[in-house]
Write an enzyme that holds these catalytic residues in place. Sequence first.
Site, PDB file in Angstrom:
ATOM      1  N   ASP A   1     -10.683   3.655   4.847  1.00 27.34           N
ATOM      2  CA  ASP A   1      -9.604   3.559   5.834  1.00 27.34           C
ATOM      3  C   ASP A   1     -10.056   4.221   7.138  1.00 27.34           C
ATOM      4  O   ASP A   1     -10.223   5.438   7.204  1.00 27.34           O
ATOM      5  CB  ASP A   1      -8.361   4.251   5.266  1.00 27.34           C
ATOM      6  CG  ASP A   1      -7.152   4.200   6.196  1.00 27.34           C
ATOM      7  OD1 ASP A   1      -7.317   3.932   7.390  1.00 27.34           O
ATOM      8  OD2 ASP A   1      -6.037   4.476   5.710  1.00 27.34           O
TER       9      ASP A   1
ATOM     10  N   GLU B   1      -9.098   4.560  11.157  1.00 24.15           N
ATOM     11  CA  GLU B   1      -8.055   4.349  12.155  1.00 24.15           C
ATOM     12  C   GLU B   1      -8.010   5.524  13.113  1.00 24.15           C
ATOM     13  O   GLU B   1      -8.747   6.503  12.960  1.00 24.15           O
ATOM     14  CB  GLU B   1      -6.712   4.146  11.467  1.00 24.15           C
ATOM     15  CG  GLU B   1      -6.338   5.260  10.515  1.00 24.15           C
ATOM     16  CD  GLU B   1      -5.060   4.944   9.734  1.00 24.15           C
ATOM     17  OE1 GLU B   1      -3.974   5.231  10.282  1.00 24.15           O
ATOM     18  OE2 GLU B   1      -5.151   4.433   8.596  1.00 24.15           O
TER      19      GLU B   1
ATOM     20  N   ASP C   1       0.855  -1.188   0.000  1.00 24.06           N
ATOM     21  CA  ASP C   1       0.000   0.000   0.000  1.00 24.06           C
ATOM     22  C   ASP C   1       0.887   1.232   0.000  1.00 24.06           C
ATOM     23  O   ASP C   1       1.920   1.264   0.668  1.00 24.06           O
ATOM     24  CB  ASP C   1      -0.972   0.013   1.176  1.00 24.06           C
ATOM     25  CG  ASP C   1      -0.291   0.114   2.524  1.00 24.06           C
ATOM     26  OD1 ASP C   1      -0.097   1.247   3.020  1.00 24.06           O
ATOM     27  OD2 ASP C   1       0.065  -0.936   3.092  1.00 24.06           O
TER      28      ASP C   1
END
Length: 337
Positions: free
Chosen positions: A122, A124, A33
């Site tokens: 994503d 987080e 990534d």
Amino acid sequence: MKRTLATAALAALGLGGALAAPAQAANGVPGVDVSNWTGEIDWAAVSSGGAKFAFVMATEGTGFRSPTFDAQFEGAAQNGLVRGAYHFAQPHESDGAQQAEHFVQNGGTWHRDGITLPGVLDLEDNPYGNRNGKNNCYDLSAKDMVAWIKDFTATYKKRTGRNAIVYTTTSWWRTCTGDSAAFGANPLWLARWGTDPGEPPKSWRAHTFWQSADKGPLVGGQNYFNGSEDQLRELATAVPEVTFSGRAHSRRTYSVTISNTGPYPVTNIKVSGRAYGGHRVVKAPGCKYSGTAVKCTIAQLGIGRKVRLTFTTNATARGKVGVRFVVGDQPLDLKPR
């Protein structure tokens, strides 16, 4: 008269949970990534180093688009890698739908080219706490965070026909969503640096992707796909998804609803039926019928569209009556109660 409801699915791609086939390597199929912080990439070296896929950062929040996205995304494809885009969520900035739209319009859409993975959400720990004053959950309650994620993933599914991949850690998910079990349809990209992925959050039985380190022998983050290389390409390719449901409204009236929930327009959907219990079909708009039999063809059904077919019988006989349908090759038996 009670109404009865039956539902079924013609086809569905079930890669959100555990994968049955063995991985090609001890940890799975390797990949990377990258983001704007990675800069220029020698994709030929990444490919020769063994990587088979790459996730590329496309967007963040409501206004950022990575200046390196196009070069990285196309570079990966030109060197034989399956590629996918990801969006770094900022849930405090807007609702989930707005960020999903920003993502889709700036590189995160899904391409029907056989080499593009579904887009990634994503999620987080908030990295900008000293700037925005929010906690690791962006000051959202678990209930509000789940609603935000549903807003994003539903919008992405509506716009692309695919279930977005969710990137997260088990600890963040448990803290910020209350370990929600509502997202099992979305493949999991689990972040846990170390020698094993550990336990997944409650929504998933197993990970689909695993980020094992933030750096290593390959450029960027080090990742593995939990399956074979063929399965990786299946996830990029997808299949048409058509669902259907039926209802017996009374002894005389029945309906069948067909929905396209997948990433492709679907053509030539066949629906046939036969009444039983001594009654005949007397009305079926848009279909051919004779005696107890009825046949319908849906020429094309676009992404996110549905068609409802209605049928009327004479149902003069006493006793058990109903209509047995076949949608595609799947049976559907409707009978009033």
